[in-house]
Scaffold this active site. Structure first.
Site, PDB file in Angstrom:
ATOM      1  N   ARG A 237       0.846  -1.187   0.000  1.00 42.70           N
ATOM      2  CA  ARG A 237       0.000   0.000   0.000  1.00 42.70           C
ATOM      3  C   ARG A 237       0.880   1.235   0.000  1.00 42.70           C
ATOM      4  NH1 ARG A 237      -3.910  -2.237  -1.385  1.00 42.70           N
ATOM      5  NH2 ARG A 237      -5.971  -2.340  -0.423  1.00 42.70           N
ATOM      6  N   GLU A 266      -1.877   8.134  -3.947  1.00 45.42           N
ATOM      7  CA  GLU A 266      -2.264   7.750  -5.314  1.00 45.42           C
ATOM      8  C   GLU A 266      -3.726   8.107  -5.583  1.00 45.42           C
ATOM      9  OE1 GLU A 266      -1.375   3.463  -4.774  1.00 45.42           O
ATOM     10  OE2 GLU A 266      -3.519   3.099  -4.965  1.00 45.42           O
ATOM     11  N   HIS A 284      -1.050   0.440  -9.459  1.00 43.14           N
ATOM     12  CA  HIS A 284      -1.797  -0.385  -8.497  1.00 43.14           C
ATOM     13  C   HIS A 284      -2.564  -1.505  -9.226  1.00 43.14           C
ATOM     14  CE1 HIS A 284      -3.885  -0.294  -4.289  1.00 43.14           C
ATOM     15  NE2 HIS A 284      -3.786  -1.522  -4.751  1.00 43.14           N
TER      16      HIS A 284
END
Ligand code: DGY
Length: 327
Positions: A237, A266, A284
């Site tokens: 993460r 992000e 991601h």
């Protein structure tokens, strides 16, 4: 009974939910603004959320009658679980179904970083290649026989460790709890202190959940321990790594490279990353294969359907909700 699905999933998943309840389906793959989420959740018994939907006490205050939040992700740092428990709302996630795919992606980034695949591709496309060289500028690091360090030995960490056996790697890992004699860790992986992990590993893969305790788990002190030839892979993460400190370490070549699938704040990208040729960036996509995303959607639908019958769903994160109901 009504269910809100906050973003585009697969038609077959939605059909299944429609067999159970009225579905407010937002057939869009952009983030749902918080104010609209708060509005649309009113009157819903079930919420299929994604990792960009923030579920907190303020949202729950207006969501009377909500019984379950089914997150279509294994990570659930977007959800205030304690607030859900206090409000009597079950929370579920999608563990298991994405382990192998995410482990594949960790290895993709690891190997791309080791052999500088993305930068070499850009250089080749740009017409820079004049001829084969023995001491070419693209000499990278060997993966086979190297030491792999894994921070966080959960299910995905174990899948990453298993793959290392094929590369004859030594595997070390660090997790909060030291394993006891009965724990089975694949790949003959050895538990080490965090400092040792960072100073000995040639490749470090991060696989811890994002919590207040893991915020900036990798910052300047950890980066300073790494070998100048080492690579860091963040598939966990954003926020687990201090991106500013990482950019500095990469720019000064204090470490050899990094593979980053997740970022602080992000989808905004720290512009420092863009100027570096020793970092591989992906948006991601750790779990992003069609088969795995479908499995995640189905797993989340299973959780939601069971929870709406009043039973404990398979991947219940806050079993206290049920215990409190029983007692
Ligand atoms: C997850 O499931 O937590 C991933 O980050 C998104 O697929």
């Amino acid at each position: 009974m009504k269910i809100l699905v906050t973003r585009r999933l697969f038609p077959e998943t939605i059909e299944r939910l429609r067999g159970l309840a009225e579905v407010d389906y937002r057939d869009l793959d952009e983030n749902l603004p918080a104010a609209e989420l708060a509005q649309r959740v009113v009157g819903c018994a079930g919420l299929m959320a994604g990792l960009t939907d923030r579920i907190d006490a303020a949202l729950l205050a207006g969501a009377d009658g909500l019984k379950v939040v089914s997150n279509v992700a294994v990570g659930y740092n977007n959800i205030d679980v304690a607030a859900c428990t206090a409000a009597g709302v079950m929370v579920t996630n999608t563990p298991g179904v994405l382990n192998e795919t995410t482990a594949d992606m960790a290895w993709t980034l690891l190997m791309a970083s080791a052999r500088r695949v993305v930068a070499a591709d850009a250089w080749t496309r740009a017409g820079n290649w004049q001829g084969w060289k023995f001491q070419d500028p693209w000499m990278g690091q060997d993966v086979h026989g190297a030491t792999l360090g894994i921070l966080g030995m959960g299910r995905i960490g174990q899948a990453v460790a298993r793959r290392a056996q094929g590369f004859d790697m030594r595997v070390i890992y660090h997790s909060r709890t030291r394993p006891d004699a009965t724990s089975h860790i694949p790949g003959r992986a050895q538990w080490v202190a965090k400092e040792r992990l960072f100073s000995e590993a040639d490749f470090i893969v991060l696989l811890v959940p994002y919590t207040p305790q893991t915020h900036h788990a990798v910052a300047a002190p950890e980066l300073a321990l790494m070998k100048p030839t080492a690579h860091l892979i963040n598939i966990a993460r954003g926020g687990v790594v201090d991106d500013v400190a990482l950019i500095e370490a990469l720019r000064e070549r204090r470490i050899a490279g990094a593979g980053m699938d997740v970022f602080e704040g992000e989808p905004a990208l720290n512009p420092g990353f863009r100027t570096l040729d020793n970092v591989t960036l992906t948006p991601h996509i750790g779990s992003s294969t069609r088969a795995t995303r479908l499995a995640m959607a189905n797993c989340a639908a299973d959780n939601l359907c069971v929870a709406l019958t009043g039973q404990a769903p398979p991947n219940l994160i806050n079993p206290d909700v049920i215990l409190e109901r029983v007692s």
